[in-house]
Design a protein around this motif. Structure first.
Motif, short mmCIF file in Angstrom:
data_model
loop_
_atom_site.label_atom_id
_atom_site.label_comp_id
_atom_site.label_asym_id
_atom_site.label_seq_id
_atom_site.Cartn_x
_atom_site.Cartn_y
_atom_site.Cartn_z
N PHE A 89 27.81 26.09 44.09
CA PHE A 89 28.59 27.61 44.10
C PHE A 89 28.82 27.78 42.51
N GLN A 90 27.67 28.03 41.77
CA GLN A 90 27.95 28.14 40.17
C GLN A 90 28.81 29.49 39.82
N GLU A 91 28.96 30.50 40.61
CA GLU A 91 29.69 31.63 40.34
C GLU A 91 31.13 31.60 40.84
N VAL A 92 31.78 30.31 41.46
CA VAL A 92 32.77 30.29 41.88
C VAL A 92 33.64 29.30 41.19
N ASP A 93 35.02 29.58 40.79
CA ASP A 93 35.85 28.93 39.92
C ASP A 93 36.35 27.75 40.69
N ILE A 94 36.21 26.50 40.72
CA ILE A 94 36.41 25.46 41.57
C ILE A 94 37.52 24.31 40.71
N LEU B 211 31.35 27.43 53.77
CA LEU B 211 32.29 27.66 52.56
C LEU B 211 31.71 28.90 51.93
N ALA B 212 30.49 29.25 51.73
CA ALA B 212 29.81 30.51 51.26
C ALA B 212 30.54 31.66 52.10
N TYR B 213 30.51 31.67 53.47
CA TYR B 213 31.25 32.77 54.12
C TYR B 213 32.80 32.81 53.95
N ALA B 214 33.46 31.75 53.86
CA ALA B 214 34.84 31.77 53.37
C ALA B 214 35.10 32.33 52.06
N ILE B 215 34.31 31.94 50.94
CA ILE B 215 34.27 32.58 49.88
C ILE B 215 34.01 34.11 49.76
N LYS B 216 33.16 34.66 50.36
CA LYS B 216 32.73 35.87 50.60
C LYS B 216 34.06 36.71 51.27
N GLN B 217 34.93 36.02 52.09
CA GLN B 217 35.93 36.70 52.63
C GLN B 217 37.12 36.47 51.86
N LYS B 218 37.01 36.09 50.72
CA LYS B 218 38.10 36.05 49.68
C LYS B 218 39.13 34.87 50.31
N MET B 219 38.99 34.00 51.19
CA MET B 219 39.62 32.74 51.68
C MET B 219 39.92 31.90 50.65
N ARG B 220 40.92 31.22 50.60
CA ARG B 220 41.42 30.09 49.75
C ARG B 220 40.96 28.70 50.13
N ILE B 221 40.35 28.02 49.55
CA ILE B 221 39.53 26.62 50.25
C ILE B 221 40.12 25.66 49.44
N VAL C 56 38.28 37.56 42.88
CA VAL C 56 37.13 38.56 42.60
C VAL C 56 36.13 38.36 43.91
N GLU C 57 35.62 39.42 44.38
CA GLU C 57 34.66 39.36 45.24
C GLU C 57 33.35 38.87 44.72
N ILE C 58 32.65 37.80 45.42
CA ILE C 58 31.45 37.32 45.04
C ILE C 58 30.32 37.32 46.34
N TYR C 59 29.33 38.41 46.03
CA TYR C 59 28.68 38.82 47.14
C TYR C 59 27.62 37.76 47.52
N GLU C 60 27.07 36.83 46.62
CA GLU C 60 26.22 35.67 46.95
C GLU C 60 26.78 34.55 46.30
N PRO C 61 27.86 33.88 46.86
CA PRO C 61 28.29 32.73 46.10
C PRO C 61 27.44 31.30 46.19
N LEU C 62 26.74 31.12 47.08
CA LEU C 62 25.98 30.06 47.26
C LEU C 62 24.50 29.91 46.46
#
Length: 252
Positions: free
Chosen positions: A181-186, A150-160, A99-105
């Motif tokens: 990164f509270q909105e990101v599934d880790i 990491l925030a940049y990578a998440i916004k670009q839908k990269m897998r980390i 999913v697209e996350i605009y402000e992941p940090l």
């Protein structure tokens, strides 16, 4: 998302479990699956005097790897789940289905001026997909310096993936990253916890767990790359190479 099932309706695996991952499946069960995408590999290749494991890439003598009825297993990676000639490996190319996350940090901390310069450099490194070494003493804020990249990578839908040879490091990093990164599934993966695998954009794991992945990660960070057992382990070095996507560098 498809769920593969056996006859009788028993769920075998979720399709996403094979995204960028070497999912082991029994040969007898494979015939009952409706596989429409991906690649099936033999788990173990049997040669004249040795066997080769397609998960960990290591060779073993047939004598050491022998099972009854002329079957073989891999003794090199058995602690990661026994793999034998009765199994196959199934993988689907990583689709980056996030999913697209605009402000992941979520982190609101402030970096010092030298830390900010390092953080900006790391973001450029990820943007340009270059290899990089970040070398600093304990307590220098290396984890926080990664946040912008990491925030940049998440916004670009990269897998980390952030991997470490040490379980204690993974356990220490995981809650800090979850808070940042509270909105990101880790997902946290290592041999001492019972959390089952699921497909996520961000994985924190031991370097041993990288053996299960195949061309999965756009960003792969190894924390404490000079630590035992990673530093002198050929299997773990190979795991890094196979877990990252082609032409994707490693960040240490």
């Amino acid at each position: 998302m498809r769920i593969f099932k056996l006859k009788g309706g028993k769920s075998l695996m979720n399709e996403s479990e094979a995204f960028g991952r070497l999912a082991s499946v029994k040969k007898t069960e494979l015939e009952q699956l409706n596989l429409q995408a991906g690649t099936v590999l033999p788990a173990i290749e049997v040669k004249a005097t040795e066997i080769i494991c397609n998960r960990c890439g290591q060779k073993s003598s047939k004598r050491r790897a022998a099972l009854p009825n002329e079957q073989y297993f891999c003794p090199q990676c058995k602690l990661l789940g026994r793999l034998s000639t009765l199994d196959v490996l199934y993988t689907i190319p990583e689709p980056n289905r996030f999913v697209e996350i605009y402000e992941p940090l979520s982190w609101q901390g402030v970096l010092s001026e030298p830390q900010t310069r390092c953080a900006q450099d790391l973001k450029v490194v990820v943007q340009q997909r270059k290899a990089h070494l970040l070398w600093a003493v304990t307590g220098a804020g290396k984890t926080e310096m990664l946040f912008e990249a990491l925030a940049y990578a998440i916004k670009q839908k990269m897998r980390i993936c952030l991997a470490s040879p040490r379980v204690d490091v993974c356990n220490e990093l995981f809650p800090r990253l979850k808070k940042a990164f509270q909105e990101v599934d880790i997902l946290l993966q290592h041999g001492r916890q019972e959390q089952t695998y699921r497909y996520t954009q961000f994985v924190v794991c031991t370097t041993h767990q990288l053996v299960h992945f195949y061309e999965a990660f756009d960003v792969l960070i190894i924390d404490e790359a000079d630590a035992f057992p990673f530093v002198n382990d050929k299997m773990l070095k190979r795991a890094v190479e196979t877990a990252r996507k082609k032409k994707v560098p490693c960040y240490c």
